[in-house]
Design an enzyme around this catalytic site. Structure first.
Site, PDB file in Angstrom:
ATOM      1  N   LEU C  58       0.833  -1.201   0.000  1.00 30.03           N
ATOM      2  CA  LEU C  58       0.000   0.000   0.000  1.00 30.03           C
ATOM      3  C   LEU C  58       0.876   1.264   0.000  1.00 30.03           C
ATOM      4  O   LEU C  58       2.035   1.215   0.406  1.00 30.03           O
ATOM      5  CB  LEU C  58      -0.923  -0.019   1.223  1.00 30.03           C
ATOM      6  CG  LEU C  58      -1.935  -1.184   1.211  1.00 30.03           C
ATOM      7  CD1 LEU C  58      -2.377  -1.534   2.614  1.00 30.03           C
ATOM      8  CD2 LEU C  58      -3.125  -0.825   0.330  1.00 30.03           C
ATOM      9  N   LYS C 165      14.593  -0.152   6.101  1.00 30.08           N
ATOM     10  CA  LYS C 165      14.256   0.460   4.810  1.00 30.08           C
ATOM     11  C   LYS C 165      14.462   1.971   4.839  1.00 30.08           C
ATOM     12  O   LYS C 165      15.081   2.542   3.936  1.00 30.08           O
ATOM     13  CB  LYS C 165      12.788   0.147   4.460  1.00 30.08           C
ATOM     14  CG  LYS C 165      12.226   0.865   3.236  1.00 30.08           C
ATOM     15  CD  LYS C 165      12.678   0.241   1.926  1.00 30.08           C
ATOM     16  CE  LYS C 165      12.275   1.076   0.708  1.00 30.08           C
ATOM     17  NZ  LYS C 165      10.888   0.904   0.312  1.00 30.08           N
ATOM     18  N   LYS C 240       8.660  11.275  -0.056  1.00 33.80           N
ATOM     19  CA  LYS C 240       7.859  10.535   0.941  1.00 33.80           C
ATOM     20  C   LYS C 240       8.774   9.761   1.899  1.00 33.80           C
ATOM     21  O   LYS C 240       8.616   9.807   3.121  1.00 33.80           O
ATOM     22  CB  LYS C 240       6.903   9.575   0.233  1.00 33.80           C
ATOM     23  CG  LYS C 240       6.087   8.702   1.173  1.00 33.80           C
ATOM     24  CD  LYS C 240       5.628   7.392   0.503  1.00 33.80           C
ATOM     25  CE  LYS C 240       5.485   6.268   1.524  1.00 33.80           C
ATOM     26  NZ  LYS C 240       5.360   4.941   0.921  1.00 33.80           N
TER      27      LYS C 240
END
Lengths: 295, 295, 295, 295
Positions: C58, C165, C240
């Site tokens: 998502l 990450k 982001k």
């Protein structure tokens, strides 16, 4: 800047011997034509030969070195006891060094950078920040500078005029970006820009940039932001001043995180197509890219 | 902050029914003891049940969510037509969201964050920046807020009180670092700090931080910098406010380069041993590390 | 990303029961059409009802909350003992929170964000960074993830997959700007870009961005910089990820000066006309404004 | 650096005439004592008089100007056709200027800054980045430089050796801060530092700083971070190199936002008590202030 300053000086000093020199000779000739009774020099050394009081206004340190110390420069023919006032905004270490070289020749050199812009130069309302070896030489210079400005401030030893100027301008440069970021954020979040400015101006965010030179279009009349950032103080001039601050900081191991970032922001703005000739408050417009998509 | 604000409110509202609630019950009991004729609640829902006008002052967004929407929160027993004023400084999106939830229950909620600090809270001279759905509800809230502050400013729709507050504080936070960098640089380059401050304050670098809260010790009496940065507005509170600005910027895709760097500077200062409880102007001292070696 | 990942998974798992759900139903139907023997769900709860192993991919934290915890979300019908793997890149605290909620229902949820891009997803060569409560659940997930990727790395407790990450990507984002600044500077100062890249790549400036994804056009074939920054990893996606890093830093009082500035640089680049759909290495082009004038 | 370089040179060149000069005469005398058959000069002009091949290694641009162009400098007695190699890391414009002055005297001057540190200097494994007017003069210099280093890289015209060096080092300096911010964040969020480093090193965050010089203690043996940041490359040397990059950027109107911030970070670290003599990777420790409170 030099032209209106010289013009005011000429008007006040009346019919005394008056020499001018400009990098572009037509400008000097125009000055003579407009004012009459003026001599035009083509070399700095000629000015040194003829005048015991000299005022210079030059773009950067390299030009000051050239005009003062270079071939056919002031130094080569300087009169002992000459009073030399440099109103250029340059790095303090060059200012100190040139001053100390001239002093060895018996002359007195002061640094007297200005604030107030071309409008202040025309109106004779500039502020001069003056570094001088003695209070006496400051007083001497004041008699000259008063013809071109309103506030003549004694800052200390040679070089401190420059120090005061760059410290002031680094706050100005930073706070203009701060004001731009805040006004842009507030407007995108739905506040009326005039209302936001008025809240800030009565609170602790108040600064010269929000009160007198607000970067958001429509908040104030008669400022660059309300005429698409034309006129005013060019973004490349602010980039130059921020660079002087950062250099001076490096020489003294002073950390200047915000001044360094701000310097780079102006560097980036001034190389962005369409911004090269804009006022430094155009950083608001630069930040406000594509605003319509995000508001 | 909440204690002196409630105290002023109580004094002005006289013998009317008055309920208080504090996260720490002893604080609430002390309030009752000091003021008499006060009821102490242990749950927010009790306040909602008893009062038609409610004022809250909480540290952060999470606490507002908890007190308003959580278990035994205000929402659970809110009177229709209640007037609720939240003076916390939190992110505008939480403010808008909670306001809209309360409104669905028939209540009116305004955001009214303050500036002026604990001294302003005690003296009843705070500035309130108010977001309200209608001018009428703003006028209603003004009758309450006037008992605790001097300037009650209407900023627009719910959330805009927060917007005005964070936009103001982001300029404040940035200009304090700017002032610190400039004062530190100027002093290291040989200028007298009082003289430097006076030049800046009559020129375009002038801002609240240089004029009224100068971060360099000895320039102004009665400011934190002149008492080793004690008292005042803590560096971690400023870090929090800068964080709110940066978050709001991210939500609206507004670029905030200087606010982001400044946020991180305060983050770093507040985690440096010896700075955790200092005023935010202690960034000057932090920059001035080892100054004696470089001056 | 989800489509090719699901495709690889389907191919390896053979004729077993296979349900898909996409925000855009036509995409899910296309998947069914292309692969046959696939069930299409229109609510997450249906997936939860039918499947004991679930993989989600998502765009952001809000979507994960919605799909897992929202109305008709996975949680509402989750099978006890279900194995749920979320491959979204979201903030670690959301990851931990959702995982802990699911666990209370008896399910096991792992975070397994990926690196490798759409090309890696198609080729089945992704790297998965996995946070899992126990080594056993990691081993279980590995049997699934191996069908979609090549490196399945155990990072620790739930949330640490996200941590790995974002820590990796914040270095990537920063080093890409560093590489762009350095290549731009070197070229303007007269160096051949390929030669400069080769010097850097055999020295201490070497990084993934200079070696495998050089942002200066013409240095490497088959990278976005050599096709006007099309394809690759969008600047808004990098913005982001930098934002996730900065948020995580704020939660843990970790100072991230460069990550914060870099976040804002990508914010500014992505809102500059012409850059919205470019690869993140287009920061080189953005810096290189008007280069022809200055070289 | 100069001592081990000269030592290797002496060993390879055998019994040929060999002159040395050091700012500190005892160092030069120690060299003579250790190596025998060496002449010690006390003025640069003496070296110029005696030698047709000269190698210099100096701390900064000002020293290069002094030793080459100053009183009793190399220029005053330079042999026509002398081959002069300057291995100092200085700003490219000084390098170009001095090279062009020497050339007018018939000499050939190359800039050949090094990477590899004192260990590389001792082992004779340095990398030299060479700027030379012609490929022939590069080949000539290579015969000398091969005695002190392993990789001798031709970078282009005079000054480009410096350009390559500072472009490389600015990426190094930035990526070290990036690695420090990421490792600090990851550890505070609960990841094992070795595991985090290994994930990054097999992914796109991989860089020299994470792989070979990881700033987090305990990740790698035999690097400064594992011995409290002693040895290695001093934070003030990195600050100097970042300053050279920023200056070069300003001269060419190249924007260097991250390099400027990073320059200031090292400035701040090196003036923080306890950090002055530390390796530049100590920025990790600086960021990690009070970590125990926040983990």
């Amino acid at each position: 800047m030099g032209y209106p300053m010289a013009s005011n000086l000429f008007k006040k000093l009346g019919p005394s011997k008056f020499w001018v020199l400009d990098h572009s000779e037509p400008v000097a000739l125009k000055f003579k034509q407009e004012h009459g009774n003026v001599h035009v020099a083509t070399k700095a050394s000629k000015i040194a030969e003829e005048c015991s009081v000299i005022v210079t206004m030059l773009p950067a340190s390299a030009h000051v070195r050239q005009v003062y110390l270079g071939e056919n420069g002031l130094l080569s023919k300087l009169q002992p006891n000459a009073l030399v006032i440099d109103s250029s905004t340059i790095d303090p270490s060059t200012s100190k060094e040139v001053s100390s070289i001239l002093e060895k020749q018996g002359a007195t050199m002061l640094d007297a950078p200005v604030s107030g812009g071309t409008l202040g130069a025309q109106a004779g309302t500039l502020t001069f920040m003056v570094g001088a070896k003695t209070p006496e030489s400051f007083e001497q210079s004041k008699l000259i500078l008063e013809h071109m400005g309103k506030n003549i401030v004694y800052c200390g030893l040679p070089g401190t005029g420059q120090v005061a100027k760059i410290c002031n301008n680094m706050i100005l440069g930073i706070s203009m970006v701060a004001a731009s970021e805040a006004m842009n954020l507030g407007v995108r979040m739905g506040m009326d820009p005039k209302l936001l400015a008025s809240v800030i101006n009565t609170s602790s965010g108040r600064c010269w940039s929000t009160e007198l030179y607000n970067p958001c279009p429509g908040v104030l009349p008669n400022v660059p932001s309300s005429r698409d950032y034309t006129g005013g103080f060019g973004v490349s001039l602010m980039a130059k001043d921020m660079g002087l601050a950062v250099n001076a900081a490096n020489e003294t191991k002073s950390t200047t995180i915000l001044a360094s970032v701000t310097h780079q922001i102006y560097n980036q703005v001034m190389t962005t197509p369409g911004y090269e000739k804009k006022d430094f408050s155009s950083v608001f417009k630069w930040l406000n890219n594509n605003a319509e998509k995000y508001q």
